[in-house]
Write a protein that holds these residues in place. Structure first.
Motif, PDB file in Angstrom:
ATOM      1  N   PRO A  69       0.811  -1.225   0.000  1.00 33.49           N
ATOM      2  CA  PRO A  69       0.000   0.000   0.000  1.00 33.49           C
ATOM      3  C   PRO A  69       0.840   1.267   0.000  1.00 33.49           C
ATOM      4  O   PRO A  69       0.488   2.249  -0.649  1.00 33.49           O
ATOM      5  CB  PRO A  69      -0.817  -0.139   1.301  1.00 33.49           C
ATOM      6  CG  PRO A  69      -0.893  -1.603   1.558  1.00 33.49           C
ATOM      7  CD  PRO A  69       0.412  -2.158   1.079  1.00 33.49           C
ATOM      8  N   ALA A  70       1.956   1.257   0.742  1.00 31.34           N
ATOM      9  CA  ALA A  70       2.817   2.448   0.788  1.00 31.34           C
ATOM     10  C   ALA A  70       3.409   2.748  -0.584  1.00 31.34           C
ATOM     11  O   ALA A  70       3.513   3.904  -1.001  1.00 31.34           O
ATOM     12  CB  ALA A  70       3.934   2.244   1.812  1.00 31.34           C
ATOM     13  N   LEU A  71       3.805   1.702  -1.311  1.00 29.63           N
ATOM     14  CA  LEU A  71       4.375   1.895  -2.639  1.00 29.63           C
ATOM     15  C   LEU A  71       3.308   2.376  -3.620  1.00 29.63           C
ATOM     16  O   LEU A  71       3.574   3.218  -4.487  1.00 29.63           O
ATOM     17  CB  LEU A  71       5.009   0.590  -3.123  1.00 29.63           C
ATOM     18  CG  LEU A  71       6.099   0.693  -4.194  1.00 29.63           C
ATOM     19  CD1 LEU A  71       7.160   1.699  -3.804  1.00 29.63           C
ATOM     20  CD2 LEU A  71       6.717  -0.669  -4.451  1.00 29.63           C
ATOM     21  N   GLU A  72       2.099   1.843  -3.486  1.00 30.39           N
ATOM     22  CA  GLU A  72       0.998   2.337  -4.322  1.00 30.39           C
ATOM     23  C   GLU A  72       0.793   3.830  -4.094  1.00 30.39           C
ATOM     24  O   GLU A  72       0.650   4.601  -5.049  1.00 30.39           O
ATOM     25  CB  GLU A  72      -0.298   1.586  -3.978  1.00 30.39           C
ATOM     26  CG  GLU A  72      -0.399   0.195  -4.565  1.00 30.39           C
ATOM     27  CD  GLU A  72      -1.775  -0.428  -4.303  1.00 30.39           C
ATOM     28  OE1 GLU A  72      -2.748   0.341  -4.169  1.00 30.39           O
ATOM     29  OE2 GLU A  72      -1.868  -1.654  -4.213  1.00 30.39           O
ATOM     30  N   SER A  73       0.769   4.239  -2.834  1.00 34.04           N
ATOM     31  CA  SER A  73       0.570   5.654  -2.505  1.00 34.04           C
ATOM     32  C   SER A  73       1.704   6.511  -3.049  1.00 34.04           C
ATOM     33  O   SER A  73       1.491   7.631  -3.534  1.00 34.04           O
ATOM     34  CB  SER A  73       0.479   5.833  -0.983  1.00 34.04           C
ATOM     35  OG  SER A  73      -0.605   5.111  -0.461  1.00 34.04           O
ATOM     36  N   MET A  74       2.931   5.979  -2.999  1.00 36.94           N
ATOM     37  CA  MET A  74       4.078   6.710  -3.498  1.00 36.94           C
ATOM     38  C   MET A  74       3.969   6.949  -5.001  1.00 36.94           C
ATOM     39  O   MET A  74       4.210   8.056  -5.496  1.00 36.94           O
ATOM     40  CB  MET A  74       5.365   5.926  -3.171  1.00 36.94           C
ATOM     41  CG  MET A  74       6.645   6.728  -3.322  1.00 36.94           C
ATOM     42  SD  MET A  74       8.118   5.709  -3.011  1.00 36.94           S
ATOM     43  CE  MET A  74       7.761   5.073  -1.379  1.00 36.94           C
ATOM     44  N   TYR A  75       3.584   5.919  -5.740  1.00 32.34           N
ATOM     45  CA  TYR A  75       3.436   6.063  -7.185  1.00 32.34           C
ATOM     46  C   TYR A  75       2.336   7.067  -7.523  1.00 32.34           C
ATOM     47  O   TYR A  75       2.477   7.886  -8.428  1.00 32.34           O
ATOM     48  CB  TYR A  75       3.122   4.710  -7.820  1.00 32.34           C
ATOM     49  CG  TYR A  75       4.331   3.829  -8.015  1.00 32.34           C
ATOM     50  CD1 TYR A  75       5.455   4.307  -8.686  1.00 32.34           C
ATOM     51  CD2 TYR A  75       4.358   2.520  -7.531  1.00 32.34           C
ATOM     52  CE1 TYR A  75       6.575   3.499  -8.859  1.00 32.34           C
ATOM     53  CE2 TYR A  75       5.477   1.710  -7.701  1.00 32.34           C
ATOM     54  CZ  TYR A  75       6.580   2.207  -8.362  1.00 32.34           C
ATOM     55  OH  TYR A  75       7.689   1.425  -8.531  1.00 32.34           O
ATOM     56  N   ARG A  76       1.232   7.006  -6.776  1.00 33.65           N
ATOM     57  CA  ARG A  76       0.133   7.941  -7.043  1.00 33.65           C
ATOM     58  C   ARG A  76       0.560   9.373  -6.741  1.00 33.65           C
ATOM     59  O   ARG A  76       0.161  10.307  -7.439  1.00 33.65           O
ATOM     60  CB  ARG A  76      -1.089   7.546  -6.214  1.00 33.65           C
ATOM     61  CG  ARG A  76      -1.742   6.240  -6.683  1.00 33.65           C
ATOM     62  CD  ARG A  76      -3.120   6.029  -6.074  1.00 33.65           C
ATOM     63  NE  ARG A  76      -3.673   4.759  -6.527  1.00 33.65           N
ATOM     64  CZ  ARG A  76      -3.704   3.657  -5.797  1.00 33.65           C
ATOM     65  NH1 ARG A  76      -3.217   3.671  -4.569  1.00 33.65           N
ATOM     66  NH2 ARG A  76      -4.229   2.539  -6.283  1.00 33.65           N
TER      67      ARG A  76
END
Length: 632
Positions: free
Chosen positions: A550-557
Motif C-alpha cells: 500500500p505504501a508503494l501504491e501511494s508513493m506512485y500515485r
C-alpha cells in the motif's frame, strides 16, 4: 538617469531588521561573505573572458582590495571582476528571490549562538545583507564588464534603497560600509582596525585564489596601510596533507558550503596518469534543510588548471551523493566546457566513477575506525545514500557494505546486512524485513508476532526509499530479502520446529468460514486464509509476494503514476478466541446477516492495525458502537 528610491521586498525588510538589531558575538562573518562574493565575481570574469574574445574587459590584474579609512570609519571591499548591470543590482541586491528566505528568517530567530547565526547567513545566500550587522549605511558601486555605465546602490537598511546610474564607475564592484560607532569596551570588533581586518582574512579567506590586498591612506598610525597581500592564495587541494592543518581544511569547507559546522570527514584524492586531476571532498556533519527538495543545489566546484569553471557541477557525483561538497581541479578539460558537454565527456564520467568509489570507501573506513562518526553520518545521510541502491547497480555492493538498519535485535543499535547474516538462526534461509512509517508502528505490527515469539531478527525499515530498494536489490550474499508482510510465512522449520501438526485439521474445520468470508469481502480481499504469523492478534492483511505494498501504491500515485488498486489477503489467527467464536457461530447459525458485519469489522481491524484507514469510517464507528452497546 535621476536617482530613484525603491522599497525593499517585505521579506528583505524583515531580514534587514534582524541583521541590524540582533546581536551576535561573531560578526566577523560579514567580511568573509563580501570577500567570497568578490572572489566569485573575479572567477566569472576570467571565465567570461576565456569564452568571449570580444569582451571589453581588463583581466590583467584581477584582485580584491580592502581599504580602511579609520577617521571616516569606512571599510571598502573592492574587486575588478564581472560587475553588475543596473537591472542586476535591482534584482540581486534590492530583493531576495530565494524561496527559502522565510525558512531562513525562522531559523535565524531560533539560532541560540553566534556560530548558528553565522552558518545561516551563508547557507541561505544572503551574505551581502550581513554587512548591515556592522554598518549604518552601505554603498555599492558597480559596472558590468563590457558596459559603459555603472550603477550606485545605497541603503541604510531601513526599508528603502536608492539606485542611480554613474558614468565614471570602474569595472567591477566596490562595497563601502559606513561602520557603526566604535565600542570603547569591545575593541575586538573594531572593523576600522587594520589588525582586525588582517585577522579575519587570514582566518576565513587565506585560500582564496585571488590576491586580497590591503590598501588605503590611513591606518591606526596615520600612515599608509598597504598595498599588502593578506592571503597565501594556495589551493589547499594541490598541497600535501602534512602541509595543511585541519583548521585550514575546515575553513575551505565552510567557504564552499556556507556551513558553520566543521565537516565530518575530509577526503583527498590525486589521480595521475593519462588524465590528471586533484580532488578535495568533504562529508558534512549534518544534512542541509533542503536536501530532499527539488531546488537543492548539488555538485562540487569544478576547476580546470586552477581556473574556476562552475560552482555546482552535478556530473561529478551521482545524485545520491548530492550532500558531498568540495573541489575538483582537472588538467585536461576544455576551459570552455559547458554543462551539456560535461554530460557527454568521458573524462568526467571517469572522474565520477573514481570519486564515487573514493567517497564510499571513506565511509566504509569510517565504519571500521570511528563508529560514533559513522553513526552520525548514517543518521544524517543514510536515507539519501539508499537511493543509490536503486539507481547505481555498479556500486550496489559497496553501498550495501556501508548501509546499516534498525532491527528487532536492539532498540538503538543499527546493524549491517553482514552482521544480520552472521546472526541468522540455523535453517534460516531469508533476511526478513518489514517496512512502515515509523519504528513504533512496525514494532507493534501483527506481522511481527511469530518472529518475536521465536526470536527471529527482523530489519525495521522506515524510510520511503526502503519500499523500493529492497525489491531492486532482491538478495544479499545469496540470502533473499523477504518482507514479513508479503506472501506465506512458515516458521515451523526455523527455530523450535513448532510445525502445525494439526494444520490440515484446522484447514478443514475453517474451510467453510474462509470461503464464506471470501465471498462477503470480495470487493476488498482476494483470499481469506489461516495465518502462521499471528500469535496474539485475530487477523492481519498481507500482500502476495509479487504485489505492490500500500505504501508503494501511494508513493506512485503521489508521483502522478496511476496504479490499479491491489486486493490483499486476509489472514486469520485460528487460535484467537474471536476467530474461534466467529467460526462456531458460522457453523451453528443459518441466519448469517450479523456475521457479515462481524467479518467486515474483523477486516477493518486488520487494516487499522497496520495504520490504514477504513473505507467508510462512519459505518465502522456505527458498527462498533452497536457491538459495544450489546455487550453492556
Amino acid at each position: 538617469m535621476p536617482t530613484e528610491t525603491f522599497e525593499f521586498q517585505v521579506e528583505a525588510r524583515q531580514l534587514l531588521q534582524l541583521m541590524i538589531h540582533s546581536v551576535y558575538s561573531n560578526k566577523d562573518v560579514f567580511l568573509r561573505e563580501l570577500v567570497s562574493n568578490a572572489s566569485d565575481a573575479l572567477d566569472k570574469l576570467r571565465l567570461a573572458a576565456l569564452r568571449d574574445d570580444s569582451l571589453d574587459a581588463d583581466v590583467s590584474d584581477l584582485h580584491i582590495e580592502l581599504e580602511i579609512d579609520r577617521d571616516a570609519r569606512t571599510l571598502t571591499v573592492r574587486d575588478n571582476g564581472i560587475g553588475m548591470s543596473y537591472d542586476e543590482v535591482g534584482q540581486l541586491i534590492g530583493t531576495i528571490a530565494n524561496s527559502g528566505t522565510a525558512e531562513f528568517l525562522r531559523e535565524l530567530r531560533q539560532a541560540q549562538d553566534a556560530a548558528g547565526a553565522e552558518g545561516l547567513i551563508g547557507q541561505f545566500g544572503v551574505g551581502f545583507y550581513s554587512a548591515f550587522m556592522v554598518a549604518d549605511e552601505v554603498t555599492l558601486l558597480t559596472r558590468r564588464a563590457g558596459e559603459r555605465q555603472g550603477t550606485r546602490w545605497t541603503s541604510r537598511g531601513e526599508g528603502t534603497y536608492t539606485l542611480e546610474t554613474v558614468d565614471d564607475a570602474p569595472q567591477g564592484t566596490s562595497v563601502t560600509l559606513h561602520l557603526k560607532p566604535a565600542d570603547p569596551d569591545n575593541q575586538l570588533h573594531d572593523y576600522a582596525s587594520v589588525w582586525k581586518i588582517k585577522e579575519i582574512v587570514k582566518r576565513y579567506s587565506d585560500f582564496i585564489t585571488w590576491p586580497v590586498r590591503l590598501v588605503g591612506e590611513r591606518g591606526e598610525d596615520g600612515e599608509a596601510a598597504g598595498p599588502e597581500t593578506l592571503n597565501s592564495m594556495k589551493a589547499l587541494w594541490a598541497r600535501s596533507r602534512d602541509e595543511v592543518s585541519e583548521d585550514e581544511y575546515h575553513e575551505l569547507y565552510k567557504h564552499i558550503s556556507h556551513d558553520w559546522r566543521d565537516p565530518l570527514q575530509t577526503i583527498q584524492l590525486q589521480a595521475e596518469g593519462t588524465f590528471e586531476y586533484q580532488a578535495l571532498l568533504f562529508l558534512p556533519s549534518h544534512a542541509p534543510h533542503d536536501l530532499f527538495t527539488r531546488d537543492f543545489r548539488r555538485g562540487v566546484q569544478l576547476y580546470v588548471k586552477r581556473v574556476f569553471i562552475m560552482d555546482d557541477c552535478e556530473a561529478l557525483l551521482p545524485p545520491y551523493l548530492r550532500f558531498v561538497k568540495g573541489v575538483v581541479d582537472a588538467q585536461d578539460l576544455s576551459l570552455n566546457v559547458s554543462r551539456e558537454i560535461l554530460q557527454q565527456d568521458r573524462h568526467i564520467r571517469m572522474m565520477q566513477r573514481r570519486l564515487t568509489k573514493k567517497v564510499l570507501s571513506s565511509v566504509k573506513s569510517m565504519m571500521t575506525d570511528d563508529a560514533e562518526r559513522y553513526a552520525t553520518f548514517w543518521r544524517e545521510f543514510g536515507t539519501v545514500l539508499k537511493e543509490g541502491l536503486v539507481t547505481d547497480s555498479d556500486n550496489r555492493d559497496a553501498l550495501l557494505a556501508v548501509a546499516s538498519f534498525a532491527t528487532t535485535h536492539g532498540d538503538e543499535e543499527t546493524v549491517t546486512l553482514k552482521q544480520y547474516v552472521e546472526r541468522m538462526r540455523d535453517g534460516q534461509d531469508d533476511i526478513y524485513y518489514i517496512t512502515g512509517e515509523s519504528r513504533e508502528s512496525i514494532d507493534n505490527s501483527p506481522h511481527m508476532e511469530a518472529f518475536r515469539e521465536r526470536g527471529i531478527e527482523v530489519l525495521l525499515l522506515t524510510d520511503p526509499v526502503d519500499e523500493v530498494w529492497v525489491d531492486a536489490v532482491g538478495e544479499y550474499e545469496g540470502k533473499r530479502l523477504r518482507s514479513i508482510a508479503k506472501g506465506e510465512i512458515d516458521l515451523g522449520a526455523q527455530g523450535d520446529e513448532k510445525a502445525g501438526e494439526d494444520r490440515e485439521k484446522q484447514a478443514e474445520e475453517y474451510a467453510g468460514l474462509l470461503g464464506w468470508m471470501r465471498e462477503r469481502l470480495d470487493e476488498d480481499v482476494k483470499e481469506v486464509r489461516l495465518s502462521t504469523r499471528l500469535t496474539v492478534s485475530p487477523a492481519c492483511l498481507v500482500a502476495d509476494s509479487s504485489d505492490l505494498t500500500p505504501a508503494l501504491e501511494s508513493m506512485y500515485r503521489a508521483m502522478g503514476q496511476e496504479v490499479p488498486r491491489t486486493k490483499r489477503i486476509l489472514e486469520l489467527n485460528a487460535d484467537h478466541a474471536l476467530v474461534k467464536g466467529l467460526n462456531q457461530a458460522y457453523r451453528e447459525r443459518e441466519d448469517r446477516s450479523e456475521l457479515t458485519e462481524s467479518a467486515e469489522l474483523l477486516y477493518t481491524l486488520a487494516m487499522l492495525a497496520e495504520g490504514g484507514r477504513p473505507k467508510d469510517p462512519a459505518r465502522f464507528v456505527r458498527l462498533m458502537a452497536d457491538r459495544l452497546e450489546r455487550t453492556l
